[in-house]
Write an enzyme that holds these catalytic residues in place. Structure first.
Site, PDB file in Angstrom:
ATOM      1  N   TYR A  21       8.076  11.270  -4.171  1.00  0.00           N
ATOM      2  CA  TYR A  21       7.706   9.888  -4.170  1.00  0.00           C
ATOM      3  C   TYR A  21       8.883   8.934  -3.618  1.00  0.00           C
ATOM      4  CZ  TYR A  21       6.735   5.041  -5.893  1.00  0.00           C
ATOM      5  OH  TYR A  21       6.603   3.699  -6.088  1.00  0.00           O
ATOM      6  N   ALA A  39       0.770  -1.278   0.144  1.00  0.00           N
ATOM      7  CA  ALA A  39      -0.050   0.087  -0.048  1.00  0.00           C
ATOM      8  C   ALA A  39       0.786   1.184   0.191  1.00  0.00           C
ATOM      9  CB  ALA A  39      -0.823  -0.041   1.175  1.00  0.00           C
ATOM     10  N   ALA A  40       0.597   2.017  -0.859  1.00  0.00           N
ATOM     11  CA  ALA A  40       1.318   3.581  -1.064  1.00  0.00           C
ATOM     12  C   ALA A  40       0.703   4.283  -2.068  1.00  0.00           C
ATOM     13  CB  ALA A  40       2.963   3.182  -1.562  1.00  0.00           C
TER      14      ALA A  40
END
Ligand code: UDP
Length: 315
Positions: free
Chosen positions: A134, A67-68
């Protein structure tokens, strides 16, 4: 497994279920899809940070953390969403694992942790100088995992993905905001988009367009199973995962034309900020230490699988 309703997570969940593992998917469905969770996996719709303590107390052999937030452009415009959504959430997950005594972690890291490389293919020893928020958040999480492994005996592996593509039957790439090259080209081929903008034709590469290393999502998923098996207590290993061959953006478009039979009109647009000219992985360490060998490295095969998914599931 966190993020198991997303693209890579769902393929990995499906392969793990098929291999006989008991899988629990935790996903808040902020970008994932509930129908991508494979039959045979238990699904918990929740924020990871909220759900992890109680869930992990049930007793798990390991966590696969997919999850990101993963949109490079958005990460530059809204960094808080990335520092909080990626780093803070991962720290809470690590603390919940520590409290529950969960022994293993496999983390989805990225080639974006390296930034502009000095040389290709890129080994894990290359300098890490992310060119976007990111990549910086993924690198920060890698550092945190290293500390937790050393201090608390966690057995951890980070996998640094290069350009993931392809599909596995009904499991494929389905982003509301699509930014990746192959799905965008296939949107053009399926009539959902008029043309492709190629970002930059003046890079120092053979044809002037960027070169990337495409890895089939099934090869990637299989690396996660190997990582779970090979994780060692108190150690955090980091492995690059790519096919080891670079293809230019023009080459990708040409292969898509051949596979789809669509002319795929293109136009050249300015470079996208933060895009390195060439990213190709050395996956020698994953081969040596995990026994991983990618089997679906041919670009036409990767694109054929993605095209089949696009036609069948995105129509
Ligand atoms: N790209 C492009 N047009 C698009 C999307 C991507 O020219 O509409 C290029 C992008 O600039 C990069 C390559 O395709 O050179 C791969 O980009 P992608 O976003 O798929 O993956 P990244 O390498 O950024 O992780």
């Amino acid at each position: 497994m966190t993020g198991g309703a997303g693209y890579v997570g769902s393929v990995c969940a499906a392969r793990l279920v098929e291999a006989g593992h008991e899988v629990v998917v935790v996903d808040d469905l902020s970008t994932g899809h509930e129908d991508a969770v494979p039959d045979g996996a238990r699904f918990v719709r929740a924020d990871i940070a909220d759900a992890a303590p109680a869930l992990l107390a049930e007793g798990f052999d390991g966590v696969l953390h997919f999850a990101a937030k993963s949109l490079v452009g958005e990460s530059m415009q809204d960094p808080a969403k990335y520092w909080s959504g990626n780093v803070v959430t991962s720290l809470k997950l690590l603390d919940a694992m520590r409290a529950a005594g969960t022994p293993r972690l496999v983390f989805s890291s990225t080639a974006a942790t390296y930034g502009e490389p000095d040389a290709v293919p890129i080994p894990e020893t290359a300098p890490t100088r992310p060119t976007n928020t990111y990549g910086a958040t993924k690198l920060a999480i890698d550092h945190a995992i290293t500390s937790y492994a050393a201090a608390h005996g966690l057995a951890a592996v980070s996998l640094r993905y290069f350009n993931v593509a392809g599909a596995y039957g009904r499991y494929g790439e389905r982003h509301t905001t699509e930014t990746h090259l192959i799905p965008i080209v296939l949107q053009v081929a399926s009539g959902k988009r008029e043309k492709l903008s190629i970002y930059g034709d003046d890079y120092p590469t053979a044809d002037g367009t960027c070169v990337r290393d495409y890895i089939h999502v099934v090869d990637l998923a299989d690396a996660h199973q190997l990582a779970l098996e090979h994780a060692e207590t108190g150690s955090h290993r980091i492995f690059n995962l790519g096919s080891g061959t670079g293809f230019s953006n023009r080459e990708v478009v040409q292969t898509c034309r051949e596979i789809t039979g669509h002319p795929i009109p293109t136009e050249f647009a300015p470079r996208r900020p933060g895009d390195p000219a060439v990213l190709v992985a050395s996956s020698a360490a994953a081969t040596t230490h995990l026994g991983w060998k990618p089997e679906r490295t041919a670009l036409p095969q990767i694109i054929t699988d993605a095209w089949e998914f696009t036609q069948t599931h995105l129509a």
